[in-house]
Design an enzyme around this catalytic site. Structure first.
Site, PDB file in Angstrom:
ATOM      1  N   HIS A 153       0.818  -1.034  -0.138  1.00 20.85           N
ATOM      2  CA  HIS A 153      -0.008   0.071  -0.069  1.00 20.85           C
ATOM      3  C   HIS A 153       0.902   1.282   0.074  1.00 20.85           C
ATOM      4  O   HIS A 153       0.281   2.230  -0.040  1.00 20.85           O
ATOM      5  CB  HIS A 153      -1.047  -0.110   1.225  1.00 20.85           C
ATOM      6  CG  HIS A 153      -2.055   0.867   1.340  1.00 20.85           C
ATOM      7  ND1 HIS A 153      -1.940   1.923   2.117  1.00 20.85           N
ATOM      8  CD2 HIS A 153      -3.085   1.132   0.422  1.00 20.85           C
ATOM      9  CE1 HIS A 153      -3.118   2.789   1.945  1.00 20.85           C
ATOM     10  NE2 HIS A 153      -3.927   2.145   1.012  1.00 20.85           N
ATOM     11  N   LYS A 155       3.337   4.222  -1.188  1.00 15.53           N
ATOM     12  CA  LYS A 155       3.424   5.217  -2.245  1.00 15.53           C
ATOM     13  C   LYS A 155       4.660   6.197  -1.934  1.00 15.53           C
ATOM     14  O   LYS A 155       4.532   7.097  -1.236  1.00 15.53           O
ATOM     15  CB  LYS A 155       1.956   6.327  -2.269  1.00 15.53           C
ATOM     16  CG  LYS A 155       0.851   5.564  -2.193  1.00 15.53           C
ATOM     17  CD  LYS A 155       0.050   5.828  -0.828  1.00 15.53           C
ATOM     18  CE  LYS A 155      -1.239   5.194  -0.482  1.00 15.53           C
ATOM     19  NZ  LYS A 155      -1.538   3.977  -1.130  1.00 15.53           N
ATOM     20  N   ASP A 160      17.649   8.814  -7.644  1.00 13.24           N
ATOM     21  CA  ASP A 160      18.960   9.123  -7.444  1.00 13.24           C
ATOM     22  C   ASP A 160      19.361   8.954  -6.121  1.00 13.24           C
ATOM     23  O   ASP A 160      20.568   9.700  -5.735  1.00 13.24           O
ATOM     24  CB  ASP A 160      19.383  10.216  -8.115  1.00 13.24           C
ATOM     25  CG  ASP A 160      19.263  10.413  -9.421  1.00 13.24           C
ATOM     26  OD1 ASP A 160      18.882   9.309 -10.302  1.00 13.24           O
ATOM     27  OD2 ASP A 160      19.396  11.428 -10.168  1.00 13.24           O
ATOM     28  N   HIS A 369      -8.125  11.976   1.343  1.00 17.46           N
ATOM     29  CA  HIS A 369      -7.246  10.607   1.175  1.00 17.46           C
ATOM     30  C   HIS A 369      -5.926  10.613   2.154  1.00 17.46           C
ATOM     31  O   HIS A 369      -5.395   9.914   2.420  1.00 17.46           O
ATOM     32  CB  HIS A 369      -7.083  10.191  -0.077  1.00 17.46           C
ATOM     33  CG  HIS A 369      -6.499   8.851  -0.431  1.00 17.46           C
ATOM     34  ND1 HIS A 369      -5.140   8.605  -0.722  1.00 17.46           N
ATOM     35  CD2 HIS A 369      -6.980   7.539  -0.193  1.00 17.46           C
ATOM     36  CE1 HIS A 369      -4.832   7.350  -0.951  1.00 17.46           C
ATOM     37  NE2 HIS A 369      -5.998   6.626  -0.426  1.00 17.46           N
ATOM     38  N   LYS A 371      -3.206  11.017   5.171  1.00 24.09           N
ATOM     39  CA  LYS A 371      -2.853  10.186   6.410  1.00 24.09           C
ATOM     40  C   LYS A 371      -1.711  11.030   6.925  1.00 24.09           C
ATOM     41  O   LYS A 371      -0.667  10.609   6.704  1.00 24.09           O
ATOM     42  CB  LYS A 371      -2.655   9.091   5.954  1.00 24.09           C
ATOM     43  CG  LYS A 371      -3.727   8.150   4.954  1.00 24.09           C
ATOM     44  CD  LYS A 371      -3.013   7.199   3.849  1.00 24.09           C
ATOM     45  CE  LYS A 371      -4.026   6.763   2.769  1.00 24.09           C
ATOM     46  NZ  LYS A 371      -5.421   7.038   2.984  1.00 24.09           N
ATOM     47  N   ASP A 376       2.631  19.384  18.810  1.00 23.86           N
ATOM     48  CA  ASP A 376       3.419  20.332  19.030  1.00 23.86           C
ATOM     49  C   ASP A 376       5.134  20.024  18.911  1.00 23.86           C
ATOM     50  O   ASP A 376       5.777  20.647  18.985  1.00 23.86           O
ATOM     51  CB  ASP A 376       3.158  20.936  20.605  1.00 23.86           C
ATOM     52  CG  ASP A 376       3.183  19.681  21.448  1.00 23.86           C
ATOM     53  OD1 ASP A 376       2.182  19.049  21.408  1.00 23.86           O
ATOM     54  OD2 ASP A 376       4.077  19.503  22.308  1.00 23.86           O
TER      55      ASP A 376
END
Ligand SMILES: *[C@@H]1O[C@H](CO)[C@@H](O)[C@H](O)[C@H]1NC(C)=O
Ligand SMILES: *[C@@H]1O[C@H](CO)[C@@H](O)[C@H](O)[C@H]1NC(C)=O
Ligand SMILES: *[C@@H]1O[C@H](CO)[C@@H](O)[C@H](O)[C@H]1NC(C)=O
Ligand SMILES: *[C@@H]1O[C@H](CO)[C@@H](O)[C@H](O)[C@H]1NC(C)=O
Ligand SMILES: *[C@@H]1O[C@H](CO)[C@@H](O)[C@H](O)[C@H]1NC(C)=O
Ligand SMILES: *[C@@H]1O[C@H](CO)[C@@H](O)[C@H](O)[C@H]1NC(C)=O
Ligand SMILES: *[C@@H]1O[C@H](CO)[C@@H](O)[C@H](O)[C@H]1NC(C)=O
Ligand SMILES: *[C@@H]1O[C@H](CO)[C@@H](O)[C@H](O)[C@H]1NC(C)=O
Ligand SMILES: *[C@@H]1O[C@H](CO)[C@@H](O)[C@H](O)[C@H]1NC(C)=O
Ligand SMILES: *[C@@H]1O[C@H](CO)[C@@H](O)[C@H](O)[C@H]1NC(C)=O
Ligand SMILES: *[C@@H]1O[C@H](CO)[C@@H](O)[C@H](O)[C@H]1NC(C)=O
Length: 434
Positions: A153, A155, A160, A369, A371, A376
Site C-alpha cells: 500500500h 506510495k 537518484d 485521502h 494520512k 506540538d
C-alpha cells in the site's frame, strides 16, 4: 471489495559523513547528516474545493514532475495500484490530464533508456506492463503469499537516492485532481535518500520470484536511523530530527522503526496538541473474516487526552466508501468532551469532499485521502489508513520529523502542517460528528 479502500533496506557505503553524537538534551543518539536538504509539503486539492486562502502548498502533480525532471540515474517507485491514465473509466475524464502527463513522462524516460527505472507494486496492471515492455524493472510484492494478508500500500518515489516523495498520493490520475492528498517532497538529501533506498530494497527483494521473508534481514538492509536515533537533518536553513518507519513488522530489518511504534511515539510525545487527518479511523482489524478489536492508537489518544490533557483534533473522511461502523467509534471519542471535570478536549470531525453530479460518477474519487498527524513536537506523514490491518499486515511507510517550536519563527515544516490542518479543520467541508 473496494480496490482503493482496501487498500487496505543495500549500500552500506553511505554517501555522507556519519557522526554519532550523544545529544545529552535528548538522551538519545543522533545521527548527523551533512546535506543541505530541501523539504516541501505537497498536496492535492480536489477540483472545485475552494478555500478562502486558496491552496497554499505545492501540488502533488508539480512535485512528481519535478522528481522525474531531476532523475539522472535511478527512479525507484514503491506503489499500490496503478491507474495514471483514464482507461479504467468508460468515458474519458477531463481531469485526467495530469495523470496522463506523468505516465507519458515516465514512459519517455524508460524509452530513452538512460535511467534505471524500477517499480515494486501490489499487483500486475496495464500501466506497469506498458513500462516493462520498454525495459522498466517491475516486481510484484505478493502479500497473500508473503504475509497471508494485507496489500502493498506504499506510495514512495526515490530518485537518484537523493530526492524522495512519501505521502498518500497513489499512482492514479485521481490523486492529482479528484482526491485530497498530502505528502512530503525531500530534495538534495542523500543522507535520507540512502535510507529511503533501503526501504525500497526490502520491497525489491521480496518481489523477486519465490522470495520469502528472511528470519533475519542481511546487514545491508539494517539502519541506524530510527525513533531513538533519528537523523539530524539540515533543511531550508533550519534543522530537525527525521526518520522513516515501515510496516508490516516483518518488513523491518534490524534498526528500522515499525510504523505503529512511530505513530504511538508521536502521540505519547505530544505535550499540547495532536491533530490527525486520516481517511479511515477504525480501532479494529477490518479486513479479516471476523472483525477484531485493535485499540493501540485509540488507547494512546484517550491516554493523551485524559492523563496529559493534550488537545486532540481528529478528522476522518466521509465518502461513499465510509463504513457505518466508523462513526460510533468516532463518537465514543467525541463524547469524552462532555465530562468537564476530566478536562478532556477531544474534537472529532468528518471531512466531506462535495461532488458535482458529473464528479459523482467517477469511482473512488472525491475523498480526503490524506494520512498525517501533527503535534506540538512532530509531523508524521504516512501512507496507511488507521486500522489494525495496515500495521499488522500491509506495506506502508512513514516520514517523521521532530521540530518543536524554538524561540525563533524560521522555517518549520511541522508548523506549516499545523496551518494546513487547521485550514481544513475550520473549512466548510469539515463538520462535527454529532
Ligand atoms: C492487491 O493485491 C492483492 C493480492 O494480489 C489483490 O487481491 C488486490 O486486489 C490488489 N489490490 C488492488 C487495489 O489492486
Ligand atoms: C470544477 O472545476 C473544473 C476544473 O477546475 C472547472 O472546469 C469547472 O467549471 C468547475 N465546476 C464547478 C461546478 O465549479
Ligand atoms: C488495460 O488495457 C486494455 C487494452 O488497452 C484495456 O482494454 C483495459 O480496459 C485496460 N484495463 C484497465 C483496468 O485499465
Ligand atoms: C470538465 O467536465 C465537467 C463536466 O463533466 C465540466 O463541468 C468542466 O467544465 C470540464 N472542464 C474542462 C477544463 O473542460
Ligand atoms: C519458483 O517456484 C516454482 C514453483 O515451486 C518453481 O517452478 C520455479 O522454478 C521457482 N522459480 C525460481 C526463480 O526459483
Ligand atoms: C536504533 O538505531 C540504533 C543505532 O543507531 C540502535 O542501537 C537501536 O537498537 C535502534 N533501535 C531499534 C528499536 O531498533
Ligand atoms: C468467525 O466467527 C464465527 C462466529 O463466532 C466463528 O464460527 C468462525 O470460526 C470465525 N471465523 C474465523 C475465520 O475466525
Ligand atoms: C457525509 O456526506 C453526506 C453525503 O455528502 C452528507 O449528506 C452528510 O451530511 C455528511 N456527514 C457529515 C457528518 O458531514
Ligand atoms: C512564533 O509564531 C507564533 C504563532 O504564529 C507566535 O505566537 C509566536 O509569538 C512567535 N514567536 C516569535 C519569537 O516570534
Ligand atoms: C523549503 O524551500 C523550498 C524552496 O524554496 C520551498 O518550496 C518549501 O516550501 C520550503 N519548505 C518549507 C517547509 O518551508
Ligand atoms: C484532507 O487533506 C488535507 C491536506 O491535503 C488535510 O489538511 C486535511 O486535514 C485532510 N482532512 C481529512 C479529513 O483527512
Amino acid at each position: 471489495m473496494s480496490r482503493f479502500l482496501h487498500v487496505s533496506r543495500a549500500d552500506v557505503g553511505l554517501p555522507f559523513v556519519v557522526l554519532y553524537l550523544l545529544d545529552v538534551s535528548r538522551l538519545t543518539e543522533t545521527v548527523k547528516g551533512s546535506d543541505l536538504c530541501i523539504f516541501t509539503l505537497v498536496e492535492s486539492v480536489p477540483d472545485n474545493l475552494t478555500y478562502s486562502e486558496g491552496p497554499s502548498l505545492m501540488s502533488t502533480y508539480e512535485a512528481h514532475k519535478r522528481l522525474l525532471d531531476r532523475a539522472k540515474q535511478k527512479i525507484h517507485l514503491a506503489s499500490f495500484y496503478w491507474s495514471l491514465t483514464d482507461v479504467d473509466i468508460h468515458c474519458p475524464d477531463n481531469s485526467s490530464f495530469q495523470g496522463q502527463d506523468i505516465f507519458q513522462r515516465l514512459l519517455d524516460l524508460v524509452k530513452a533508456g538512460q535511467v534505471d527505472v524500477k517499480m515494486a507494486q501490489n499487483n500486475t496492471n496495464n500501466d506497469t506492463d506498458e513500462l516493462a515492455k520498454y525495459g522498466a524493472g517491475v516486481r510484484t510484492v505478493d502479500f497473500p503469499r508473503l504475509e497471508h494478508a494485507g496489500v502493498m500500500h506504499t506510495k514512495m518515489w526515490i530518485i537518484d537516492e537523493s530526492h524522495v516523495y512519501i505521502g498518500s498520493g497513489n499512482f492514479d490520475w485521481r490523486s492529482y485532481t479528484q482526491t485530497k492528498e498530502l505528502g512530503v517532497l525531500i530534495e538534495d538529501c542523500p543522507c535520507l535518500g540512502a535510507d529511503a533506498e533501503k526501504l525500497f530494497e526490502v520491497y525489491w527483494y521480496l518481489g523477486s520470484p519465490n522470495a520469502t521473508i528472511p528470519d533475519q534481514w542481511p546487514d545491508e538492509y539494517t539502519t541506524g536511523i530510527n525513533i531513538s536515533s533519528p537523523l539530524l537533518v539540515h533543511y531550508n536553513n533550519t534543522e530537525a530530527h527525521v526518520y522513516f518507519s515501515s510496516s508490516p513488522p516483518s518488513f523491518c530489518p534490524s534498526g528500522r522503526a515499525n510504523d505503529i511504534d512511530a505513530i504511538l511515539n508521536v502521540i505519547r510525545s505530544a505535550k499540547k496538541f495532536i491533530y490527525i487527518s486520516v481517511m479511515d479511523y477504525y480501532p479494529l482489524v477490518i479486513y479479516s473474516v471476523n472483525k477484531t478489536y485493535w485499540s493501540l492508537i485509540d488507547d494512546a489518544l484517550r491516554e493523551a487526552a485524559v492523563d496529559r490533557h493534550v488537545r486532540v483534533y481528529l478528522m476522518a473522511s466521509n465518502w461513499s466508501h465510509t463504513e457505518s461502523y466508523m462513526i460510533p467509534f468516532l463518537k465514543s471519542l467525541y463524547i469524552l468532551n462532555r465530562t468537564p471535570h476530566l478536562r478532556v478536549n477531544i474534537q472529532v470531525k468528518l471531512f466531506t469532499v462535495q461532488s458535482t453530479p458529473a464528479q459523482q460518477t467517477i469511482p473512488y474519487a472525491r475523498v480526503n485521502h490524506s494520512k498525517y498527524m501533527v503535534t506540538d513536537q512532530h509531523a508524521y506523514i504516512g501512507t496507511s489508513n488507521w486500522a489494525g490491518d495496515y500495521f499488522k499486515y500491509t506495506g506502508g511507510v512513514g516520514f517523521i520529523l521532530e521540530q518543536p517550536d524554538t524561540g525563533t519563527n524560521g522555517t518549520n515544516l511541522r508548523r506549516q502542517l499545523v496551518h494546513t490542518f487547521l485550514q481544513d479543520w475550520h473549512s466548510q467541508y469539515a463538520q462535527y460528528v454529532l
